[in-house]
Every structure is written in C-alpha cells, then in structure tokens.
Design an enzyme around this catalytic site. Structure first.
Site: not given
Length: 79
Positions: A16-18, A43
């Site tokens: 997932v981010c980042p 994602y």
C-alpha cells in the site's frame, strides 16, 4: 507478441502507499532513456499516484492496463 518491449518488471502487489510509489521511483532511477518499466499493482490509490509521480519526474505513462479485478499493469517509458 508483447505490447511493449519491457526492460524491467516491478511487482508491488500486496503493498500500500507509499511503497508502490517509492519503489517505482527507485526502479526508474536505475533505468536508461527509452527503457520500459512494467509495474504490477493491486492497490487502487497507486493507479492514481504512480502516473502523477511518473509525469512529475518527466517520464511517460504508456498505458494502464486492467489485468484482473483490482489488478493493473502500468507501462512507463523512461525519458
């Protein structure tokens, strides 16, 4: 026959981010102009963020291809 002559593949599915954004930037730094990076993501936010980052860095997003439910490949040409 492949759509693009991919130089390097980066698989950040499950991240997932980042992380996908950071890993994409890192991969692009080690590539030469004209080479193509294929990034696998799952994602949804990365589908928006990675192209924005790539354009800010001066590279070209060739295509965002949906390959399954919530799974995409982003093709990036290094400039």
């Amino acid at each position: 026959m492949a759509k693009y002559q991919v130089t390097k593949t980066l698989d950040v599915r499950g991240e997932v981010c980042p992380v996908p954004d950071v890993e994409t930037k890192r991969a692009l730094q080690n590539m030469k102009p004209g080479e193509i990076l294929e990034v696998w993501i799952d994602y949804p936010m990365s589908k928006e963020r990675i192209p924005e980052t790539v354009k800010k860095l001066g590279h070209e997003v060739l295509e965002i291809e949906e390959v399954g439910p919530s799974e995409w490949k982003i093709y990036i040409k290094v400039k």
